[in-house]
Motif scaffolding. Structure first.
Motif, PDB file in Angstrom:
ATOM      1  N   ALA A   1       0.853  -1.196   0.000  1.00 38.04           N
ATOM      2  CA  ALA A   1       0.000   0.000   0.000  1.00 38.04           C
ATOM      3  C   ALA A   1       0.888   1.244   0.000  1.00 38.04           C
ATOM      4  O   ALA A   1       1.753   1.384   0.857  1.00 38.04           O
ATOM      5  N   PRO A   2       0.702   2.126  -0.956  1.00 33.87           N
ATOM      6  CA  PRO A   2       1.552   3.321  -1.000  1.00 33.87           C
ATOM      7  C   PRO A   2       1.254   4.274   0.159  1.00 33.87           C
ATOM      8  O   PRO A   2       0.119   4.359   0.627  1.00 33.87           O
ATOM      9  N   LEU A   3       2.281   4.945   0.618  1.00 32.10           N
ATOM     10  CA  LEU A   3       2.080   5.983   1.631  1.00 32.10           C
ATOM     11  C   LEU A   3       1.525   7.220   0.920  1.00 32.10           C
ATOM     12  O   LEU A   3       2.097   7.668  -0.073  1.00 32.10           O
ATOM     13  N   PRO A   4       0.410   7.778   1.406  1.00 30.62           N
ATOM     14  CA  PRO A   4      -0.195   8.934   0.729  1.00 30.62           C
ATOM     15  C   PRO A   4       0.768  10.102   0.546  1.00 30.62           C
ATOM     16  O   PRO A   4       0.727  10.788  -0.471  1.00 30.62           O
ATOM     17  N   GLN A   5       1.654  10.298   1.500  1.00 34.36           N
ATOM     18  CA  GLN A   5       2.584  11.424   1.428  1.00 34.36           C
ATOM     19  C   GLN A   5       3.578  11.307   0.275  1.00 34.36           C
ATOM     20  O   GLN A   5       4.182  12.289  -0.131  1.00 34.36           O
ATOM     21  N   LEU A   6       3.734  10.088  -0.275  1.00 32.18           N
ATOM     22  CA  LEU A   6       4.678   9.888  -1.370  1.00 32.18           C
ATOM     23  C   LEU A   6       4.068  10.134  -2.739  1.00 32.18           C
ATOM     24  O   LEU A   6       4.766  10.035  -3.758  1.00 32.18           O
ATOM     25  N   ARG A   7       2.781  10.411  -2.781  1.00 32.69           N
ATOM     26  CA  ARG A   7       2.078  10.718  -4.039  1.00 32.69           C
ATOM     27  C   ARG A   7       2.299   9.633  -5.095  1.00 32.69           C
ATOM     28  O   ARG A   7       2.531   9.925  -6.270  1.00 32.69           O
ATOM     29  N   GLY A   8       2.264   8.367  -4.655  1.00 26.91           N
ATOM     30  CA  GLY A   8       2.393   7.245  -5.572  1.00 26.91           C
ATOM     31  C   GLY A   8       3.809   6.861  -5.939  1.00 26.91           C
ATOM     32  O   GLY A   8       4.018   5.918  -6.691  1.00 26.91           O
ATOM     33  N   ALA A   9       4.792   7.557  -5.433  1.00 30.13           N
ATOM     34  CA  ALA A   9       6.188   7.262  -5.764  1.00 30.13           C
ATOM     35  C   ALA A   9       6.655   5.988  -5.064  1.00 30.13           C
ATOM     36  O   ALA A   9       6.327   5.743  -3.906  1.00 30.13           O
ATOM     37  N   THR A  10       7.415   5.172  -5.792  1.00 29.73           N
ATOM     38  CA  THR A  10       8.070   3.998  -5.220  1.00 29.73           C
ATOM     39  C   THR A  10       9.451   3.891  -5.845  1.00 29.73           C
ATOM     40  O   THR A  10       9.775   4.610  -6.789  1.00 29.73           O
ATOM     41  N   GLY A  11      10.254   2.979  -5.322  1.00 27.18           N
ATOM     42  CA  GLY A  11      11.576   2.746  -5.886  1.00 27.18           C
ATOM     43  C   GLY A  11      12.423   3.997  -5.954  1.00 27.18           C
ATOM     44  O   GLY A  11      12.462   4.806  -5.031  1.00 27.18           O
ATOM     45  N   ILE A  12      13.086   4.166  -7.076  1.00 34.80           N
ATOM     46  CA  ILE A  12      14.003   5.292  -7.236  1.00 34.80           C
ATOM     47  C   ILE A  12      13.270   6.634  -7.184  1.00 34.80           C
ATOM     48  O   ILE A  12      13.814   7.630  -6.713  1.00 34.80           O
ATOM     49  N   GLU A  13      12.002   6.648  -7.626  1.00 34.98           N
ATOM     50  CA  GLU A  13      11.225   7.898  -7.556  1.00 34.98           C
ATOM     51  C   GLU A  13      11.034   8.336  -6.113  1.00 34.98           C
ATOM     52  O   GLU A  13      11.076   9.523  -5.790  1.00 34.98           O
ATOM     53  N   SER A  14      10.807   7.370  -5.223  1.00 33.08           N
ATOM     54  CA  SER A  14      10.644   7.673  -3.807  1.00 33.08           C
ATOM     55  C   SER A  14      11.945   8.198  -3.204  1.00 33.08           C
ATOM     56  O   SER A  14      11.936   9.134  -2.407  1.00 33.08           O
TER      57      SER A  14
END
Length: 143
Positions: A81-94
């Motif tokens: 589940a993505p963290l809302p504060q990350l605005r959908g970013a995961t991996g290198i984007e995060s």
């Protein structure tokens, strides 16, 4: 008789951890990869707590304590589940988001963003799964 002796020997062996329900699907290489992944994830969790001790303002942005922020981060990681504060970013984007300063600095928990990114990269490197089995196979040409 030999089978009974073999089973008896197996049951008398002490293990640091109990056998998992799907461990019978793992080869030796799978088990080593899974243990390495587990150890890397534990290291990331320790780094997260250490960074929170040095930067309490980060966990205070969204949580009542460093332990709560850590637990919420890892719940999101393990549940996908993505963290809302990350605005959908995961991996290198995060990870990039954690260090974002231009055009507007990232105002969320930078440590959680970094940890989510590291964990996502480890999962991707592990064949986009948290646990390898013999059924997964090895693809040297994977992106």
């Amino acid at each position: 008789m030999a089978a009974a002796l073999g089973l008896g020997a197996c049951s008398s062996t002490d293990r640091a951890e109990p056998y998992g329900s799907n461990e019978w699907l793992q080869s030796g290489a799978n088990r080593i990869a899974n243990l390495a992944l587990r150890d890397n994830l534990q290291s990331i969790r320790r780094v997260q707590l250490s960074l929170y001790r040095r930067n309490p303002r980060e966990w205070r942005k969204w949580s009542a304590s460093a332990e709560d922020a850590t637990q919420r981060t890892w719940d999101a990681i393990t549940q996908g589940a993505p963290l809302p504060q990350l605005r959908g970013a995961t991996g290198i984007e995060s990870i990039r988001l954690a260090f974002e300063t231009q055009p507007k600095p990232y105002d969320g928990d930078r440590i959680a963003a970094l940890v989510v990114g590291w964990a996502a990269l480890l999962k991707q490197a592990n064949g986009d799964t948290w646990e390898q089995t013999m059924l997964d196979g090895v693809n040297a040409d994977a992106d």
